[in-house]
Scaffold this active site. Structure first.
Site, PDB file in Angstrom:
ATOM      1  N   ASN A  40     -29.918 -13.297  -3.049  1.00  0.00           N
ATOM      2  CA  ASN A  40     -30.053 -13.835  -1.705  1.00  0.00           C
ATOM      3  C   ASN A  40     -29.012 -13.209  -0.766  1.00  0.00           C
ATOM      4  O   ASN A  40     -27.871 -12.961  -1.157  1.00  0.00           O
ATOM      5  CB  ASN A  40     -30.010 -15.363  -1.677  1.00  0.00           C
ATOM      6  CG  ASN A  40     -28.846 -15.978  -2.416  1.00  0.00           C
ATOM      7  OD1 ASN A  40     -28.347 -15.428  -3.392  1.00  0.00           O
ATOM      8  ND2 ASN A  40     -28.388 -17.125  -1.951  1.00  0.00           N
ATOM      9  N   ILE A  41     -29.437 -12.975   0.448  1.00  0.00           N
ATOM     10  CA  ILE A  41     -28.595 -12.351   1.470  1.00  0.00           C
ATOM     11  C   ILE A  41     -28.596 -13.279   2.681  1.00  0.00           C
ATOM     12  O   ILE A  41     -29.648 -13.487   3.310  1.00  0.00           O
ATOM     13  CB  ILE A  41     -29.127 -10.951   1.843  1.00  0.00           C
ATOM     14  CG1 ILE A  41     -29.188 -10.058   0.590  1.00  0.00           C
ATOM     15  CG2 ILE A  41     -28.252 -10.323   2.934  1.00  0.00           C
ATOM     16  CD1 ILE A  41     -29.822  -8.697   0.819  1.00  0.00           C
ATOM     17  N   GLU A  42     -27.444 -13.863   2.967  1.00  0.00           N
ATOM     18  CA  GLU A  42     -27.371 -14.863   4.033  1.00  0.00           C
ATOM     19  C   GLU A  42     -26.872 -14.247   5.334  1.00  0.00           C
ATOM     20  O   GLU A  42     -26.166 -13.234   5.335  1.00  0.00           O
ATOM     21  CB  GLU A  42     -26.464 -16.012   3.582  1.00  0.00           C
ATOM     22  CG  GLU A  42     -27.037 -16.696   2.349  1.00  0.00           C
ATOM     23  CD  GLU A  42     -26.316 -17.966   1.950  1.00  0.00           C
ATOM     24  OE1 GLU A  42     -25.171 -18.194   2.400  1.00  0.00           O
ATOM     25  OE2 GLU A  42     -26.910 -18.742   1.177  1.00  0.00           O
ATOM     26  N   CYS A  51     -34.188 -15.025   0.724  1.00  0.00           N
ATOM     27  CA  CYS A  51     -34.032 -15.428  -0.683  1.00  0.00           C
ATOM     28  C   CYS A  51     -34.068 -14.227  -1.624  1.00  0.00           C
ATOM     29  O   CYS A  51     -34.674 -13.176  -1.314  1.00  0.00           O
ATOM     30  CB  CYS A  51     -35.170 -16.355  -1.101  1.00  0.00           C
ATOM     31  SG  CYS A  51     -35.207 -17.928  -0.263  1.00  0.00           S
ATOM     32  N   GLU A  53     -35.804 -13.808  -4.279  1.00  0.00           N
ATOM     33  CA  GLU A  53     -37.160 -13.430  -4.710  1.00  0.00           C
ATOM     34  C   GLU A  53     -37.808 -12.468  -3.716  1.00  0.00           C
ATOM     35  O   GLU A  53     -38.466 -11.501  -4.100  1.00  0.00           O
ATOM     36  CB  GLU A  53     -38.051 -14.680  -4.815  1.00  0.00           C
ATOM     37  CG  GLU A  53     -37.609 -15.672  -5.869  1.00  0.00           C
ATOM     38  CD  GLU A  53     -36.633 -16.728  -5.355  1.00  0.00           C
ATOM     39  OE1 GLU A  53     -35.792 -16.406  -4.485  1.00  0.00           O
ATOM     40  OE2 GLU A  53     -36.706 -17.871  -5.825  1.00  0.00           O
ATOM     41  N   CYS A  84     -38.631 -21.209  -3.472  1.00  0.00           N
ATOM     42  CA  CYS A  84     -38.949 -22.019  -2.287  1.00  0.00           C
ATOM     43  C   CYS A  84     -40.388 -21.753  -1.850  1.00  0.00           C
ATOM     44  O   CYS A  84     -41.036 -20.797  -2.295  1.00  0.00           O
ATOM     45  CB  CYS A  84     -37.964 -21.718  -1.160  1.00  0.00           C
ATOM     46  SG  CYS A  84     -38.335 -20.200  -0.260  1.00  0.00           S
ATOM     47  N   CYS A  87     -41.153 -18.246  -0.374  1.00  0.00           N
ATOM     48  CA  CYS A  87     -41.248 -17.199  -1.405  1.00  0.00           C
ATOM     49  C   CYS A  87     -42.543 -17.317  -2.190  1.00  0.00           C
ATOM     50  O   CYS A  87     -43.160 -16.308  -2.545  1.00  0.00           O
ATOM     51  CB  CYS A  87     -40.045 -17.252  -2.339  1.00  0.00           C
ATOM     52  SG  CYS A  87     -38.541 -16.656  -1.540  1.00  0.00           S
TER      53      CYS A  87
HETATM   54  N1  THU Z   1     -32.456 -19.347  -2.256  1.00  0.00           N
HETATM   55  C1  THU Z   1     -32.986 -18.301  -2.969  1.00  0.00           C
HETATM   56  O1  THU Z   1     -32.484 -17.178  -2.897  1.00  0.00           O
HETATM   57  N2  THU Z   1     -34.051 -18.546  -3.743  1.00  0.00           N
HETATM   58  C2  THU Z   1     -34.610 -19.765  -3.959  1.00  0.00           C
HETATM   59  O2  THU Z   1     -35.574 -19.876  -4.690  1.00  0.00           O
HETATM   60  C3  THU Z   1     -34.031 -20.950  -3.320  1.00  0.00           C
HETATM   61  C4  THU Z   1     -33.002 -20.684  -2.264  1.00  0.00           C
HETATM   62  C5  THU Z   1     -31.257 -19.105  -1.448  1.00  0.00           C
HETATM   63  C6  THU Z   1     -31.438 -19.148   0.034  1.00  0.00           C
HETATM   64  C7  THU Z   1     -30.038 -19.503   0.502  1.00  0.00           C
HETATM   65  O3  THU Z   1     -29.280 -18.310   0.581  1.00  0.00           O
HETATM   66  C8  THU Z   1     -29.476 -20.351  -0.628  1.00  0.00           C
HETATM   67  O4  THU Z   1     -30.288 -20.091  -1.757  1.00  0.00           O
HETATM   68  C9  THU Z   1     -29.465 -21.850  -0.342  1.00  0.00           C
HETATM   69  O5  THU Z   1     -30.718 -22.287   0.064  1.00  0.00           O
END
Ligand code: THU
Length: 129
Positions: A40-42, A51, A53, A84, A87
């Site tokens: 994940n890259i915020e 996310c 995925e 989520c 995704c």
């Molecule tokens: N996130 C994912 O990368 N994949 C998921 O299936 C659920 C959520 C990430 C998004 C965000 O960076 C962090 O988790 C919290 O929601």
């Protein structure tokens, strides 16, 4: 399974998740057995976060891969991390027949066909053109 768990731990540890501090790693497996990883890259503008995925899927698509068989997902949680809703939709658009393998940080594993995670799904066949 132990090898893939080690790879997931490694990928997840590189996640750029300084706002949520929730690290997620994903490995998308092509029909040929190639593994494409993502984390994940915020963003400081939180909603622009992506996310793990979708990072893995978009990397794979942009490298020319089109046929997939599975996606492995691991987060920091001991319980297996489900993908989520966003995704699930994007994966369904490009890889509807994959198996989703959710691996808890404790090693617990839960498997489900993507189709079961997105019943009565929307896809391009429903578009009116
Ligand atoms: N996130 C994912 O990368 N994949 C998921 O299936 C659920 C959520 C990430 C998004 C965000 O960076 C962090 O988790 C919290 O929601």
């Amino acid at each position: 399974m132990e090898t893939i768990i080690r790879k997931l731990q490694q990928i997840k540890s590189r996640a750029l998740a300084e706002y949520s501090n929730f690290h997620v790693g994903a490995i998308l497996v092509t029909q040929d057995g190639e593994e494409i990883s993502g984390f994940n890259i915020e963003s400081s503008s939180y909603s622009l976060t992506i996310c793990a995925e979708r990072v893995a899927l978009f990397k794979a698509l942009s490298e020319g891969h089109r046929k997939f068989k599975a996606i492995y997902i691991m987060s920091d949680d001991d319980a297996p991390c489900p993908p989520c809703g966003a995704c699930r939709q994007v994966l369904f658009d490009y890889a509807p027949d994959i198996e989703v393998i959710m691996v808890g940080a404790s090693g617990d594993v839960r498997r489900a066909p993507l189709r079961d995670l997105l019943p009565y799904a929307f896809n391009k066949d429903r578009l009116i053109r």
